[in-house]
Design an enzyme around this catalytic site. Structure first.
Site, mmCIF file in Angstrom:
data_model
loop_
_atom_site.group_PDB
_atom_site.id
_atom_site.type_symbol
_atom_site.label_atom_id
_atom_site.label_comp_id
_atom_site.label_asym_id
_atom_site.label_seq_id
_atom_site.Cartn_x
_atom_site.Cartn_y
_atom_site.Cartn_z
ATOM 1 N N ARG A 1 38.739 15.872 38.450
ATOM 2 C CA ARG A 1 37.530 15.851 39.283
ATOM 3 C C ARG A 1 37.763 16.635 40.577
ATOM 4 O O ARG A 1 36.865 17.326 41.068
ATOM 5 C CB ARG A 1 37.123 14.404 39.580
ATOM 6 C CG ARG A 1 36.564 13.711 38.334
ATOM 7 C CD ARG A 1 36.544 12.203 38.465
ATOM 8 N NE ARG A 1 35.710 11.745 39.551
ATOM 9 C CZ ARG A 1 35.834 10.548 40.135
ATOM 10 N NH1 ARG A 1 36.754 9.711 39.734
ATOM 11 N NH2 ARG A 1 35.030 10.215 41.101
ATOM 12 N N ARG B 1 39.798 1.767 44.803
ATOM 13 C CA ARG B 1 38.433 1.282 45.009
ATOM 14 C C ARG B 1 37.898 0.440 43.853
ATOM 15 O O ARG B 1 38.288 0.601 42.711
ATOM 16 C CB ARG B 1 37.491 2.433 45.355
ATOM 17 C CG ARG B 1 37.268 3.434 44.281
ATOM 18 C CD ARG B 1 36.455 4.587 44.843
ATOM 19 N NE ARG B 1 36.122 5.544 43.814
ATOM 20 C CZ ARG B 1 35.466 6.663 44.028
ATOM 21 N NH1 ARG B 1 35.058 6.976 45.252
ATOM 22 N NH2 ARG B 1 35.195 7.474 43.043
ATOM 23 N N ARG C 1 26.088 19.686 43.257
ATOM 24 C CA ARG C 1 27.534 19.831 43.071
ATOM 25 C C ARG C 1 27.892 21.227 42.599
ATOM 26 O O ARG C 1 29.072 21.537 42.444
ATOM 27 C CB ARG C 1 27.993 18.832 42.014
ATOM 28 C CG ARG C 1 28.827 17.674 42.528
ATOM 29 C CD ARG C 1 29.113 16.791 41.340
ATOM 30 N NE ARG C 1 30.177 15.858 41.522
ATOM 31 C CZ ARG C 1 30.014 14.569 41.816
ATOM 32 N NH1 ARG C 1 28.823 14.080 42.042
ATOM 33 N NH2 ARG C 1 31.065 13.781 41.879
ATOM 34 N N LYS D 1 31.532 9.228 50.569
ATOM 35 C CA LYS D 1 30.096 9.578 50.548
ATOM 36 C C LYS D 1 29.228 8.362 50.202
ATOM 37 O O LYS D 1 28.240 8.105 50.868
ATOM 38 C CB LYS D 1 29.808 10.685 49.506
ATOM 39 C CG LYS D 1 30.557 11.975 49.740
ATOM 40 C CD LYS D 1 30.121 13.056 48.754
ATOM 41 C CE LYS D 1 30.414 12.764 47.303
ATOM 42 N NZ LYS D 1 31.868 12.682 46.959
ATOM 43 N N ARG E 1 35.955 1.816 38.222
ATOM 44 C CA ARG E 1 35.384 2.897 37.417
ATOM 45 C C ARG E 1 36.396 3.455 36.422
ATOM 46 O O ARG E 1 37.554 3.673 36.765
ATOM 47 C CB ARG E 1 34.902 4.022 38.340
ATOM 48 C CG ARG E 1 33.575 3.698 38.983
ATOM 49 C CD ARG E 1 33.188 4.680 40.028
ATOM 50 N NE ARG E 1 33.326 6.080 39.640
ATOM 51 C CZ ARG E 1 32.893 7.087 40.376
ATOM 52 N NH1 ARG E 1 32.280 6.857 41.527
ATOM 53 N NH2 ARG E 1 33.056 8.323 39.980
HETATM 54 P P1 AMP Z 1 30.400 10.341 41.448
HETATM 55 O O1 AMP Z 1 30.024 8.904 41.300
HETATM 56 O O2 AMP Z 1 29.500 11.073 42.389
HETATM 57 O O3 AMP Z 1 31.855 10.551 41.750
HETATM 58 O O4 AMP Z 1 30.134 11.021 39.995
HETATM 59 C C1 AMP Z 1 30.835 10.571 38.852
HETATM 60 C C2 AMP Z 1 30.729 11.600 37.736
HETATM 61 O O5 AMP Z 1 29.353 11.791 37.372
HETATM 62 C C3 AMP Z 1 31.227 12.999 38.087
HETATM 63 O O6 AMP Z 1 32.633 13.114 37.953
HETATM 64 C C4 AMP Z 1 30.471 13.833 37.059
HETATM 65 O O7 AMP Z 1 31.018 13.698 35.759
HETATM 66 C C5 AMP Z 1 29.111 13.151 37.038
HETATM 67 N N1 AMP Z 1 28.183 13.717 38.069
HETATM 68 C C6 AMP Z 1 27.666 13.067 39.159
HETATM 69 N N2 AMP Z 1 26.859 13.883 39.847
HETATM 70 C C7 AMP Z 1 26.866 15.065 39.218
HETATM 71 C C8 AMP Z 1 26.249 16.324 39.462
HETATM 72 N N3 AMP Z 1 25.441 16.519 40.529
HETATM 73 N N4 AMP Z 1 26.488 17.332 38.591
HETATM 74 C C9 AMP Z 1 27.275 17.165 37.510
HETATM 75 N N5 AMP Z 1 27.906 16.014 37.222
HETATM 76 C C10 AMP Z 1 27.704 14.960 38.066
#
Ligand code: AMP
Length: 218
Positions: free
Chosen positions: A172, A127, A88, A13, A161
């Site tokens: 996740r 990554r 989400r 994404k 990360r």
């Molecule tokens: P991502 O970079 O999109 O994989 O997000 C990393 C982490 O941020 C996720 O595993 C969640 O802990 C938190 N996070 C990101 N976006 C959301 C969201 N829309 N709702 C809740 N937690 C989020």
């Protein structure tokens, strides 16, 4: 144009949203990036968010909804935005609909990146990103042209990360199946869901997306 990217962690994404940001000239709003920035601030909220993220859990809906509401009201979103990582949960999707109705704008496309579940852990664990500009790379699928040097900004520091460890990734993915997968029928019923084969090479995924966004929404 207003676009939502959906798909599990590791589906691509962020990479595809960055290409689309350049193509459409509208900002990519990555809630993951916004939260990672908040964790750097040292604030109470930042410390809380850091713990939640490192545990592979989702940050509370009310925090996320306020964050996105403030962001899409900013001037640079006037011509549209690309959402990467939001919504989400169903509560977030419904809150987003409400916000957009108030702002008198609509979602044009919800792009769902379809990826084989077995590929995800391998994708995520490989990554890394440029520590200066954030450009994303992968040990196998997208190496910098010159080893150790960012293609985009020439930076030489790279980061991985903290939540990309195998155990956190599994949590996740469970969270995705439980909380995010129900959004597919929701957007399908609104005739907004577009399926994209996320298993193809990066450039071919981009080309599928370009074909979709090149057309008017149904
Ligand atoms: P991502 O970079 O999109 O994989 O997000 C990393 C982490 O941020 C996720 O595993 C969640 O802990 C938190 N996070 C990101 N976006 C959301 C969201 N829309 N709702 C809740 N937690 C989020």
């Amino acid at each position: 144009m207003n676009i939502i990217f959906l798909g599990p962690p590791g589906a691509g994404k962020g990479t595809q949203a960055a290409y689309l940001e350049d193509k459409l000239g509208v900002p990519k709003l990555s809630t993951g990036d916004m939260l990672r920035e908040a964790t750097q601030s040292g604030s109470k909220l930042g410390q809380h968010v850091k713990q939640v993220m490192e545990a592979g859990q989702l940050v509370a809906d009310d925090i996320m909804i306020d964050l996105i509401r403030d962001r899409i009201r900013q001037q640079d979103c006037a011509d549209g935005f690309i959402l990467d990582g939001f919504p989400r949960t169903m509560a977030q999707a419904e809150a987003l609909d409400e916000m957009l109705t108030q702002e008198r704008v609509a979602i044009d496309h919800v792009l769902k990146l379809e990826v084989n579940a077995d590929a995800l852990v391998e994708r995520i664990s490989g990554r890394f990103a440029c520590g200066d500009c954030g450009e994303g790379y992968h040990d196998m699928h997208k190496k910098p042209t010159q080893e150790g040097v960012c293609d985009r900004c020439g930076g030489t520091e790279f980061t991985r990360r903290a939540d990309d460890s195998a155990e956190t990734v599994r949590k996740r993915l469970d969270g995705y199946r439980e909380m995010t997968a129900p959004l597919m029928p929701y957007y399908e019923s609104k005739a907004l869901l577009r399926h994209v084969d996320g298993m193809l090479p990066i450039a071919e995924v981009t080309s599928q997306i370009n074909q979709i966004v090149g057309k008017k929404a149904a």
